[in-house]
Scaffold this motif. Structure first.
Motif, PDB file in Angstrom:
ATOM      1  N   ASP A 154      11.998  -0.514   5.474  1.00  0.00           N
ATOM      2  CA  ASP A 154      11.930   0.464   4.407  1.00  0.00           C
ATOM      3  C   ASP A 154      11.699   1.867   4.975  1.00  0.00           C
ATOM      4  O   ASP A 154      12.454   2.817   4.681  1.00  0.00           O
ATOM      5  CB  ASP A 154      10.732   0.070   3.535  1.00  0.00           C
ATOM      6  CG  ASP A 154      10.968   0.404   2.094  1.00  0.00           C
ATOM      7  OD1 ASP A 154      12.010   1.002   1.818  1.00  0.00           O
ATOM      8  OD2 ASP A 154      10.110   0.090   1.261  1.00  0.00           O
ATOM      9  N   LEU A 155      10.687   2.014   5.796  1.00  0.00           N
ATOM     10  CA  LEU A 155      10.350   3.328   6.352  1.00  0.00           C
ATOM     11  C   LEU A 155      11.402   3.808   7.352  1.00  0.00           C
ATOM     12  O   LEU A 155      11.698   5.002   7.439  1.00  0.00           O
ATOM     13  CB  LEU A 155       8.952   3.305   6.987  1.00  0.00           C
ATOM     14  CG  LEU A 155       7.807   3.212   5.966  1.00  0.00           C
ATOM     15  CD1 LEU A 155       6.462   3.048   6.655  1.00  0.00           C
ATOM     16  CD2 LEU A 155       7.763   4.436   5.057  1.00  0.00           C
ATOM     17  N   GLY A 195      13.963   7.191   7.057  1.00  0.00           N
ATOM     18  CA  GLY A 195      13.923   8.189   8.126  1.00  0.00           C
ATOM     19  C   GLY A 195      12.510   8.582   8.554  1.00  0.00           C
ATOM     20  O   GLY A 195      12.319   9.528   9.319  1.00  0.00           O
ATOM     21  N   ALA A 196      11.522   7.837   8.077  1.00  0.00           N
ATOM     22  CA  ALA A 196      10.135   8.167   8.445  1.00  0.00           C
ATOM     23  C   ALA A 196       9.818   7.734   9.876  1.00  0.00           C
ATOM     24  O   ALA A 196       8.886   8.247  10.496  1.00  0.00           O
ATOM     25  CB  ALA A 196       9.168   7.499   7.477  1.00  0.00           C
ATOM     26  N   CYS A 197      10.556   6.755  10.360  1.00  0.00           N
ATOM     27  CA  CYS A 197      10.352   6.350  11.757  1.00  0.00           C
ATOM     28  C   CYS A 197      11.682   5.865  12.333  1.00  0.00           C
ATOM     29  O   CYS A 197      12.586   5.467  11.599  1.00  0.00           O
ATOM     30  CB  CYS A 197       9.293   5.259  11.869  1.00  0.00           C
ATOM     31  SG  CYS A 197       9.622   3.808  10.903  1.00  0.00           S
ATOM     32  N   THR A 237       0.848  -1.202   0.000  1.00  0.00           N
ATOM     33  CA  THR A 237       0.000   0.000   0.000  1.00  0.00           C
ATOM     34  C   THR A 237       0.882   1.250   0.000  1.00  0.00           C
ATOM     35  O   THR A 237       2.084   1.184   0.264  1.00  0.00           O
ATOM     36  CB  THR A 237      -0.895   0.079   1.251  1.00  0.00           C
ATOM     37  OG1 THR A 237      -0.084  -0.150   2.383  1.00  0.00           O
ATOM     38  CG2 THR A 237      -2.038  -0.901   1.213  1.00  0.00           C
ATOM     39  N   ASP A 238       0.223   2.368  -0.190  1.00  0.00           N
ATOM     40  CA  ASP A 238       0.882   3.656  -0.285  1.00  0.00           C
ATOM     41  C   ASP A 238       1.691   3.971   0.978  1.00  0.00           C
ATOM     42  O   ASP A 238       1.191   3.892   2.097  1.00  0.00           O
ATOM     43  CB  ASP A 238      -0.255   4.688  -0.472  1.00  0.00           C
ATOM     44  CG  ASP A 238       0.295   6.088  -0.527  1.00  0.00           C
ATOM     45  OD1 ASP A 238       1.414   6.242  -1.053  1.00  0.00           O
ATOM     46  OD2 ASP A 238      -0.391   7.006  -0.049  1.00  0.00           O
ATOM     47  N   LYS A 239       2.950   4.352   0.761  1.00  0.00           N
ATOM     48  CA  LYS A 239       3.813   4.676   1.899  1.00  0.00           C
ATOM     49  C   LYS A 239       3.468   6.032   2.495  1.00  0.00           C
ATOM     50  O   LYS A 239       3.646   6.261   3.686  1.00  0.00           O
ATOM     51  CB  LYS A 239       5.268   4.745   1.427  1.00  0.00           C
ATOM     52  CG  LYS A 239       6.005   3.459   1.497  1.00  0.00           C
ATOM     53  CD  LYS A 239       7.468   3.758   1.230  1.00  0.00           C
ATOM     54  CE  LYS A 239       8.111   2.627   0.491  1.00  0.00           C
ATOM     55  NZ  LYS A 239       9.395   2.984  -0.061  1.00  0.00           N
ATOM     56  N   ALA A 282       0.716   7.665   3.116  1.00  0.00           N
ATOM     57  CA  ALA A 282      -0.307   7.685   4.174  1.00  0.00           C
ATOM     58  C   ALA A 282       0.289   7.137   5.481  1.00  0.00           C
ATOM     59  O   ALA A 282       0.017   7.648   6.572  1.00  0.00           O
ATOM     60  CB  ALA A 282      -1.501   6.849   3.752  1.00  0.00           C
ATOM     61  N   GLN A 283       1.127   6.114   5.339  1.00  0.00           N
ATOM     62  CA  GLN A 283       1.751   5.538   6.540  1.00  0.00           C
ATOM     63  C   GLN A 283       2.735   6.520   7.162  1.00  0.00           C
ATOM     64  O   GLN A 283       2.813   6.662   8.380  1.00  0.00           O
ATOM     65  CB  GLN A 283       2.438   4.214   6.185  1.00  0.00           C
ATOM     66  CG  GLN A 283       1.449   3.126   5.815  1.00  0.00           C
ATOM     67  CD  GLN A 283       2.097   1.817   5.402  1.00  0.00           C
ATOM     68  OE1 GLN A 283       3.314   1.705   5.300  1.00  0.00           O
ATOM     69  NE2 GLN A 283       1.268   0.823   5.150  1.00  0.00           N
ATOM     70  N   LYS A 284       3.463   7.229   6.307  1.00  0.00           N
ATOM     71  CA  LYS A 284       4.424   8.228   6.811  1.00  0.00           C
ATOM     72  C   LYS A 284       3.686   9.316   7.582  1.00  0.00           C
ATOM     73  O   LYS A 284       4.137   9.770   8.630  1.00  0.00           O
ATOM     74  CB  LYS A 284       5.192   8.861   5.646  1.00  0.00           C
ATOM     75  CG  LYS A 284       6.300   7.985   5.100  1.00  0.00           C
ATOM     76  CD  LYS A 284       7.029   8.742   4.014  1.00  0.00           C
ATOM     77  CE  LYS A 284       8.054   7.876   3.351  1.00  0.00           C
ATOM     78  NZ  LYS A 284       8.592   8.475   2.146  1.00  0.00           N
ATOM     79  N   LYS A 285       2.535   9.698   7.054  1.00  0.00           N
ATOM     80  CA  LYS A 285       1.737  10.746   7.694  1.00  0.00           C
ATOM     81  C   LYS A 285       1.264  10.263   9.072  1.00  0.00           C
ATOM     82  O   LYS A 285       1.352  10.995  10.067  1.00  0.00           O
ATOM     83  CB  LYS A 285       0.536  11.080   6.796  1.00  0.00           C
ATOM     84  CG  LYS A 285       0.059  12.491   6.957  1.00  0.00           C
ATOM     85  CD  LYS A 285      -0.969  12.810   5.892  1.00  0.00           C
ATOM     86  CE  LYS A 285      -1.916  13.858   6.432  1.00  0.00           C
ATOM     87  NZ  LYS A 285      -3.177  13.891   5.740  1.00  0.00           N
ATOM     88  N   SER A 286       0.806   9.035   9.118  1.00  0.00           N
ATOM     89  CA  SER A 286       0.287   8.518  10.399  1.00  0.00           C
ATOM     90  C   SER A 286       1.400   8.404  11.448  1.00  0.00           C
ATOM     91  O   SER A 286       1.143   8.443  12.647  1.00  0.00           O
ATOM     92  CB  SER A 286      -0.414   7.174  10.200  1.00  0.00           C
ATOM     93  OG  SER A 286       0.519   6.240   9.736  1.00  0.00           O
ATOM     94  N   LEU A 287       2.649   8.303  10.980  1.00  0.00           N
ATOM     95  CA  LEU A 287       3.777   8.211  11.919  1.00  0.00           C
ATOM     96  C   LEU A 287       4.033   9.542  12.643  1.00  0.00           C
ATOM     97  O   LEU A 287       4.826   9.603  13.580  1.00  0.00           O
ATOM     98  CB  LEU A 287       5.043   7.767  11.181  1.00  0.00           C
ATOM     99  CG  LEU A 287       5.109   6.270  10.855  1.00  0.00           C
ATOM    100  CD1 LEU A 287       6.164   5.983   9.801  1.00  0.00           C
ATOM    101  CD2 LEU A 287       5.372   5.451  12.107  1.00  0.00           C
ATOM    102  N   LYS A 288       3.366  10.579  12.180  1.00  0.00           N
ATOM    103  CA  LYS A 288       3.570  11.894  12.807  1.00  0.00           C
ATOM    104  C   LYS A 288       2.604  12.135  13.966  1.00  0.00           C
ATOM    105  O   LYS A 288       2.693  13.144  14.658  1.00  0.00           O
ATOM    106  CB  LYS A 288       3.419  13.001  11.761  1.00  0.00           C
ATOM    107  CG  LYS A 288       4.517  12.913  10.705  1.00  0.00           C
ATOM    108  CD  LYS A 288       4.609  14.173   9.877  1.00  0.00           C
ATOM    109  CE  LYS A 288       5.860  14.127   9.014  1.00  0.00           C
ATOM    110  NZ  LYS A 288       5.591  14.093   7.612  1.00  0.00           N
ATOM    111  N   ASP A 289       1.686  11.217  14.189  1.00  0.00           N
ATOM    112  CA  ASP A 289       0.695  11.352  15.264  1.00  0.00           C
ATOM    113  C   ASP A 289       1.398  11.509  16.624  1.00  0.00           C
ATOM    114  O   ASP A 289       2.261  10.706  16.984  1.00  0.00           O
ATOM    115  CB  ASP A 289      -0.196  10.086  15.278  1.00  0.00           C
ATOM    116  CG  ASP A 289      -1.387  10.221  16.203  1.00  0.00           C
ATOM    117  OD1 ASP A 289      -1.245  10.853  17.268  1.00  0.00           O
ATOM    118  OD2 ASP A 289      -2.451   9.701  15.852  1.00  0.00           O
TER     119      ASP A 289
END
Ligand SMILES: Nc1ncnc2c1ncn2[C@@H]1O[C@H](COP(=O)(O)OP(=O)(O)OP(=O)(O)O)[C@@H](O)[C@H]1O
Length: 556
Positions: free
Chosen positions: A269-270, A274-276, A243-245, A247-254
């Motif tokens: 991968d994420l 550096g997304a998490c 699935t799209d990364k 949207a997942q990157k965005k949710s990691l900012k919660d």
């Protein structure tokens, strides 16, 4: 209380009456005190061999998440724990020691005889210093978490034994039958620990990481933790491939994010993008741990573990199967773990799932047999939202699924399919349609074999036998969950990989109390059990005595 081995447990194994009593309360019959043997560390595969094996795995048994890009894999090796964690870990160790002492004191109020009889009745073996809790009131967790447990009468055996050491900060290996509540066995302590520690106001703070072998299982576990954590203001994010990364990157900012559940490929991968960051992960769970540590995932898991807090980390491994081949490797990631086995340390199936084995002389007869069984157990269409029985049909190869689907649709069954050649959206829709009762039959590869908790699966049919007997145990464990009963029918032709697994399958069937079902296997196949080959020590063979008959358990 230290329980190393128990003769009383061995004695307990024998009687039919006792087996029945145990099976009625989420317990498992029989004991086995496993020993840590030299295991297959899987460290010596050449890169070429490794590539070839991964390709084969992807073709045949599509349970693995998508592989990482080469560069991302390289970068993952570079991760080390930061020096500040070493400083933190001293305080953490001190705090955990204190908590361990307090937890032991709290649980020691349980009546020892009651505890002993609980251990014996449920054939529990504990390696380590643990007193199980027998009632929810014995654990000190926030009221909001108690609310999550309020729909249950009592802790399941694996919960009863794993909560005290986990709440005290210990590492745990928890082995218990399919459908026995392992998700909350690690989920409740994870949330309790998060509730007890305040989230630093700035930056990303992922403190709990749960790694699962399939996307659907990761989503399910995430949903469970998200629901239980909501009243505590704790958020979980699910990271999985297909699935799209973004949207997942965005949710990691919660800002409330403290838990990540995911499949290895996308997690790495994420993290590499550096997304998490997993540097604050101090509670790491390998769900379906034997699968996570086998050859397909081992390298990714090593990298993920390398990114977490090294000294301050609590590491948990949970599964229904715990083959010798992964035990040594598992131990290398844990510190002085408590090992809890409910039932046998050896490969064992859920005893509430009836096992029938159909041996075929002519594999072409499998289709007509499948239709015959479905006629008996499955209505052609069921009422959505009802608790009418559903059937899960397992195939081995992705390309088998469309053929079986066509066969069943042709006969008027409402059917959906779940395998690696289907888009992620379609996979989720299929699972949801099956869960909600929109369709009555799900045809799946082993991508659905582990962990999925689908209500009202009355029957599991193994149209093609899986690659390992462990997978067989997990597949049939999709029924008979949460203390209920279920039925499985397995087609066995002896073709390809199957012949070599006949002895091990017969052993599992016999030890689950359905020995008569293994008669066809004994008549046609060699009962030699070939142990998994060790890279250094080679293969070990064990003969089973086919004259020893098991006892069939009859459930009320
Ligand atoms: N204390 C309890 N009493 C009764 N049911 C419970 C209890 N705890 C959890 N359950 C229920 O048991 C079912 C199976 O739980 P879960 O999915 O955690 O099993 P599991 O042991 O992880 O299975 P698997 O090995 O297949 O992954 C779930 O529906 C869950 O809600």
């Amino acid at each position: 209380m230290t329980v190393e081995t128990s003769d009383s447990l061995k004695k307990h194994k024998k009687t039919k009456k006792e087996k029945k009593a145990m099976s009625s309360e989420n317990g498992l019959p029989k004991e086995s005190i496993g020993t840590l043997e030299m295991s297959d560390l899987n460290l010596h595969d050449t890169p070429k061999k490794e590539k070839k094996r991964k390709r084969k795995e992807a073709d045949v048994n599509d349970t693995a998440d998508e592989p990482l890009p080469k560069k991302a894999r390289k970068d993952a090796n570079a991760n080390e724990a930061s020096p500040s964690e070493a400083k933190l870990s001293k305080e953490e160790r001190k705090r955990r020691k204190k908590e361990a002492k307090e937890a032991l004191e709290a649980t020691s109020s349980a009546v020892p005889e009651r505890v002993q009889s609980f251990l014996t009745k449920n054939a529990i073996t504990i390696h380590g210093d643990v007193t199980p809790i027998l009632d929810f009131s014995q654990i000190d967790i926030p009221a909001a978490l108690m609310e999550t447990l309020s729909k249950f009468k009592e802790p399941t055996p694996i919960q009863a034994c794993s909560w005290p050491p986990l709440l005290a900060g210990r590492d745990v290996v928890g082995i218990a039958e399919t459908g026995s509540g392992k998700t909350l066995a690690f989920g409740i302590p994870a949330l309790a620990r998060l509730a007890a520690t305040e989230r630093p106001p700035k930056g990303q703070n992922i403190n709990v990481l749960v790694v699962a072998p399939t996307r659907e299982l990761a989503i399910q576990t995430h949903d469970t933790l998200l629901a239980a954590g909501k009243p505590l203001g704790i958020t979980s994010v699910c990271l999985y491939g297909g699935t799209d990364k973004e949207a997942q990157k965005k949710s990691l900012k919660d800002k409330k994010l403290r838990i990540v559940v995911g499949t290895p490929g996308r997690l790495l991968d994420l993290a590499n993008e550096g997304a998490c960051s997993f540097e604050h992960v101090s509670f790491l769970v390998l769900d379906e741990a034997d699968r996570m540590l086998d050859k397909g995932f081992e390298n990714d898991i090593r990298k993920i573990i390398g990114m977490t807090a090294q000294d301050a980390r609590q590491t948990l491994m949970f599964s229904a199967t715990w083959p010798d081949s992964v035990r040594r490797l598992a131990a290398s990631f844990q510190k002085d773990p408590v090992r809890i086995t409910v039932g046998q340390d050896d490969l064992t199936a859920n005893h509430r799932v009836e096992q029938v084995i159909d041996v075929f002389d002519d594999p072409r007869e499998k289709d007509s047999k499948l239709l015959k069984i479905l006629k008996q157990v499955q209505k052609k269409s069921i009422t959505p939202g009802s608790d009418e029985s559903r059937t899960l049909v397992f195939v081995l190869y992705k390309n088998e699924a469309p053929r079986v689907e066509q066969l069943l649709r042709g006969q008027g069954y409402s059917v959906c399919v779940l395998h690696g050649n289907v888009s992620q959206d379609a996979r989720l829709k299929a699972l949801n349609d099956f869960k909600t009762g929109k369709v009555g039959v799900l045809i799946a590869t082993d991508v659905a074999a582990r962990g999925l908790d689908i209500p009202n699966v009355g029957t599991v049919i193994n149209y093609t036998f899986p690659l390992t007997v462990e997978d067989y145990v997990h597949r049939i464990g999709r029924t008979g969950r949460g203390g209920r009963e279920g039925k499985s029918v397995t087609f066995f032709t002896g073709e390809k990989h199957e012949k070599a697994l006949a002895g091990e399958l017969a052993k599992v069937v016999r030890e689950s109390g359905f020995d008569a079902a293994a008669e066809g296997l004994r008549q046609r196949f060699d009962m030699t059990i070939k142990k998994k080959t060790h890279n250094v020590y080679g293969a070990h063979f064990k003969e089973i005595d086919s004259t020893v008959k098991g006892t069939k358990i009859v459930f009320d």
